[in-house]
Design a protein around this motif. Sequence first.
Motif, PDB file in Angstrom:
ATOM      1  N   LEU A 137      39.138  51.101  35.610  1.00 58.63           N
ATOM      2  CA  LEU A 137      38.865  52.286  36.424  1.00 58.63           C
ATOM      3  C   LEU A 137      38.658  51.908  37.890  1.00 58.63           C
ATOM      4  O   LEU A 137      39.263  52.493  38.788  1.00 58.63           O
ATOM      5  CB  LEU A 137      37.610  53.011  35.889  1.00 58.63           C
ATOM      6  N   LEU A 138      37.793  50.928  38.141  1.00 61.66           N
ATOM      7  CA  LEU A 138      37.428  50.650  39.535  1.00 61.66           C
ATOM      8  C   LEU A 138      38.453  49.774  40.262  1.00 61.66           C
ATOM      9  O   LEU A 138      38.559  49.833  41.485  1.00 61.66           O
ATOM     10  CB  LEU A 138      36.032  50.033  39.613  1.00 61.66           C
ATOM     11  N   SER A 139      39.221  48.989  39.508  1.00 66.12           N
ATOM     12  CA  SER A 139      40.253  48.179  40.178  1.00 66.12           C
ATOM     13  C   SER A 139      41.516  49.005  40.396  1.00 66.12           C
ATOM     14  O   SER A 139      42.359  48.657  41.221  1.00 66.12           O
ATOM     15  CB  SER A 139      40.586  46.937  39.352  1.00 66.12           C
ATOM     16  N   GLY A 140      41.653  50.080  39.604  1.00 68.59           N
ATOM     17  CA  GLY A 140      42.866  50.886  39.697  1.00 68.59           C
ATOM     18  C   GLY A 140      44.072  50.158  39.141  1.00 68.59           C
ATOM     19  O   GLY A 140      45.216  50.513  39.422  1.00 68.59           O
ATOM     20  N   SER A 141      43.814  49.114  38.348  1.00 70.42           N
ATOM     21  CA  SER A 141      44.914  48.305  37.804  1.00 70.42           C
ATOM     22  C   SER A 141      44.790  48.254  36.281  1.00 70.42           C
ATOM     23  O   SER A 141      43.691  48.220  35.744  1.00 70.42           O
ATOM     24  CB  SER A 141      44.817  46.890  38.385  1.00 70.42           C
ATOM     25  N   PRO A 142      45.949  48.205  35.583  1.00 72.78           N
ATOM     26  CA  PRO A 142      45.880  48.134  34.125  1.00 72.78           C
ATOM     27  C   PRO A 142      45.563  46.731  33.608  1.00 72.78           C
ATOM     28  O   PRO A 142      45.464  46.521  32.404  1.00 72.78           O
ATOM     29  CB  PRO A 142      47.286  48.565  33.690  1.00 72.78           C
ATOM     30  N   GLN A 143      45.418  45.753  34.503  1.00 74.38           N
ATOM     31  CA  GLN A 143      45.177  44.378  34.038  1.00 74.38           C
ATOM     32  C   GLN A 143      43.841  44.276  33.317  1.00 74.38           C
ATOM     33  O   GLN A 143      42.815  44.758  33.803  1.00 74.38           O
ATOM     34  CB  GLN A 143      45.194  43.431  35.226  1.00 74.38           C
ATOM     35  N   GLY A 144      43.874  43.625  32.166  1.00 71.24           N
ATOM     36  CA  GLY A 144      42.692  43.560  31.306  1.00 71.24           C
ATOM     37  C   GLY A 144      41.703  42.490  31.741  1.00 71.24           C
ATOM     38  O   GLY A 144      42.009  41.624  32.562  1.00 71.24           O
ATOM     39  N   ILE A 145      40.518  42.558  31.142  1.00 77.25           N
ATOM     40  CA  ILE A 145      39.403  41.714  31.569  1.00 77.25           C
ATOM     41  C   ILE A 145      39.650  40.233  31.286  1.00 77.25           C
ATOM     42  O   ILE A 145      39.183  39.366  32.027  1.00 77.25           O
ATOM     43  CB  ILE A 145      38.086  42.215  30.909  1.00 77.25           C
ATOM     44  N   THR A 146      40.410  39.921  30.247  1.00 81.55           N
ATOM     45  CA  THR A 146      40.659  38.505  29.936  1.00 81.55           C
ATOM     46  C   THR A 146      41.402  37.839  31.092  1.00 81.55           C
ATOM     47  O   THR A 146      41.169  36.685  31.413  1.00 81.55           O
ATOM     48  CB  THR A 146      41.478  38.400  28.634  1.00 81.55           C
ATOM     49  N   ARG A 147      42.267  38.604  31.729  1.00 77.43           N
ATOM     50  CA  ARG A 147      43.024  38.056  32.872  1.00 77.43           C
ATOM     51  C   ARG A 147      42.217  38.043  34.158  1.00 77.43           C
ATOM     52  O   ARG A 147      42.349  37.120  34.962  1.00 77.43           O
ATOM     53  CB  ARG A 147      44.270  38.921  33.112  1.00 77.43           C
ATOM     54  N   VAL A 148      41.425  39.093  34.383  1.00 81.42           N
ATOM     55  CA  VAL A 148      40.850  39.246  35.735  1.00 81.42           C
ATOM     56  C   VAL A 148      39.369  38.882  35.838  1.00 81.42           C
ATOM     57  O   VAL A 148      38.818  38.897  36.938  1.00 81.42           O
ATOM     58  CB  VAL A 148      41.063  40.677  36.301  1.00 81.42           C
ATOM     59  N   HIS A 149      38.740  38.522  34.717  1.00 80.54           N
ATOM     60  CA  HIS A 149      37.299  38.225  34.830  1.00 80.54           C
ATOM     61  C   HIS A 149      37.094  37.071  35.820  1.00 80.54           C
ATOM     62  O   HIS A 149      37.895  36.127  35.892  1.00 80.54           O
ATOM     63  CB  HIS A 149      36.706  37.866  33.458  1.00 80.54           C
ATOM     64  N   GLY A 150      36.042  37.187  36.616  1.00 81.07           N
ATOM     65  CA  GLY A 150      35.733  36.109  37.563  1.00 81.07           C
ATOM     66  C   GLY A 150      36.591  36.097  38.814  1.00 81.07           C
ATOM     67  O   GLY A 150      36.486  35.191  39.630  1.00 81.07           O
ATOM     68  N   THR A 151      37.439  37.113  38.991  1.00 75.62           N
ATOM     69  CA  THR A 151      38.297  37.192  40.182  1.00 75.62           C
ATOM     70  C   THR A 151      37.797  38.306  41.092  1.00 75.62           C
ATOM     71  O   THR A 151      37.832  39.479  40.722  1.00 75.62           O
ATOM     72  CB  THR A 151      39.757  37.523  39.775  1.00 75.62           C
ATOM     73  N   VAL A 152      37.314  37.943  42.262  1.00 76.47           N
ATOM     74  CA  VAL A 152      36.785  38.949  43.188  1.00 76.47           C
ATOM     75  C   VAL A 152      37.932  39.784  43.744  1.00 76.47           C
ATOM     76  O   VAL A 152      38.980  39.253  44.102  1.00 76.47           O
ATOM     77  CB  VAL A 152      36.028  38.281  44.360  1.00 76.47           C
ATOM     78  N   GLN A 153      37.718  41.083  43.780  1.00 74.91           N
ATOM     79  CA  GLN A 153      38.739  41.979  44.338  1.00 74.91           C
ATOM     80  C   GLN A 153      38.091  42.890  45.373  1.00 74.91           C
ATOM     81  O   GLN A 153      36.939  43.280  45.201  1.00 74.91           O
ATOM     82  CB  GLN A 153      39.329  42.864  43.231  1.00 74.91           C
ATOM     83  N   GLN A 154      38.847  43.223  46.404  1.00 70.62           N
ATOM     84  CA  GLN A 154      38.366  44.169  47.405  1.00 70.62           C
ATOM     85  C   GLN A 154      38.943  45.536  47.055  1.00 70.62           C
ATOM     86  O   GLN A 154      40.157  45.659  46.931  1.00 70.62           O
ATOM     87  CB  GLN A 154      38.862  43.717  48.785  1.00 70.62           C
ATOM     88  N   VAL A 155      38.088  46.534  46.827  1.00 70.05           N
ATOM     89  CA  VAL A 155      38.605  47.860  46.474  1.00 70.05           C
ATOM     90  C   VAL A 155      37.914  48.914  47.319  1.00 70.05           C
ATOM     91  O   VAL A 155      36.877  48.668  47.937  1.00 70.05           O
ATOM     92  CB  VAL A 155      38.406  48.199  44.965  1.00 70.05           C
ATOM     93  N   SER A 156      38.498  50.106  47.303  1.00 65.41           N
ATOM     94  CA  SER A 156      37.907  51.204  48.053  1.00 65.41           C
ATOM     95  C   SER A 156      37.473  52.283  47.064  1.00 65.41           C
ATOM     96  O   SER A 156      38.254  52.724  46.223  1.00 65.41           O
ATOM     97  CB  SER A 156      38.971  51.718  49.025  1.00 65.41           C
ATOM     98  N   VAL A 157      36.213  52.681  47.150  1.00 65.78           N
ATOM     99  CA  VAL A 157      35.695  53.747  46.281  1.00 65.78           C
ATOM    100  C   VAL A 157      35.084  54.815  47.180  1.00 65.78           C
ATOM    101  O   VAL A 157      34.097  54.564  47.873  1.00 65.78           O
ATOM    102  CB  VAL A 157      34.605  53.217  45.313  1.00 65.78           C
ATOM    103  N   GLY A 158      35.697  56.003  47.154  1.00 65.74           N
ATOM    104  CA  GLY A 158      35.180  57.107  47.962  1.00 65.74           C
ATOM    105  C   GLY A 158      35.022  56.729  49.428  1.00 65.74           C
ATOM    106  O   GLY A 158      34.005  57.028  50.042  1.00 65.74           O
ATOM    107  N   GLY A 159      35.982  56.005  49.980  1.00 65.46           N
ATOM    108  CA  GLY A 159      35.918  55.659  51.401  1.00 65.46           C
ATOM    109  C   GLY A 159      35.055  54.443  51.683  1.00 65.46           C
ATOM    110  O   GLY A 159      34.933  54.022  52.828  1.00 65.46           O
TER     111      GLY A 159
END
Length: 197
Positions: A137-159
Amino acid sequence: MPEATAGERRDDLVVLYKHLRYEHHCPLRETRTKLVFGAGNADAELMFVGEAPGAQEDLSGLPFVGRAGRLLDELLAEVGLDRERDVFVANVLKCRPPGNRDPLPEEIAECSPHLFRQIELIRPRLVCTLGNFATKLLSGSPQGITRVHGTVQQVSVGGLDIRLFPLFHPAAALRTPSVKELLRADFGRIPGLLEDQ
Ligand code: URA
């Protein structure tokens, strides 16, 4: 317009809580016992977002009070953090899905604006998503947690620009010891991530 003060943001959070508790209507309201709005320090730099309340949370009205919550507290303590003092914990869904089934897409669509509003009002510097639902939901990406855990991402939520740090869900860690060790290792990076921004 001047930025809202911490007090004003806390007041707005209370308004949101009252709206969801007393006014908002959706199908899960009919089957829940209590609304699980979220809890902790509303002015925290660190926020955790889980999936949905389980049976114990539904009865108590508080997030992560069962076994997964105890593991969350244990891992926080290991890195010198305290849930009440340092963290705000919320979920994607504010009401328990019957029988603890997975959240449905329409339930996520209905409830996610409330989570986005919480994030806007709390203004955390780091949001740790717990498990697939919060991460997708918050990454806006379908990539699952096994792949992305521990990877910092910059996202925008409500501006608001936030740093997202996806983690395995503590319930998954309770089921699989190797996942627990990965979760523990990712937790070990949280203090450093809070410092270096
Ligand atoms: N699992 C979640 O995702 N959230 C809770 O509040 C409890 C268990």
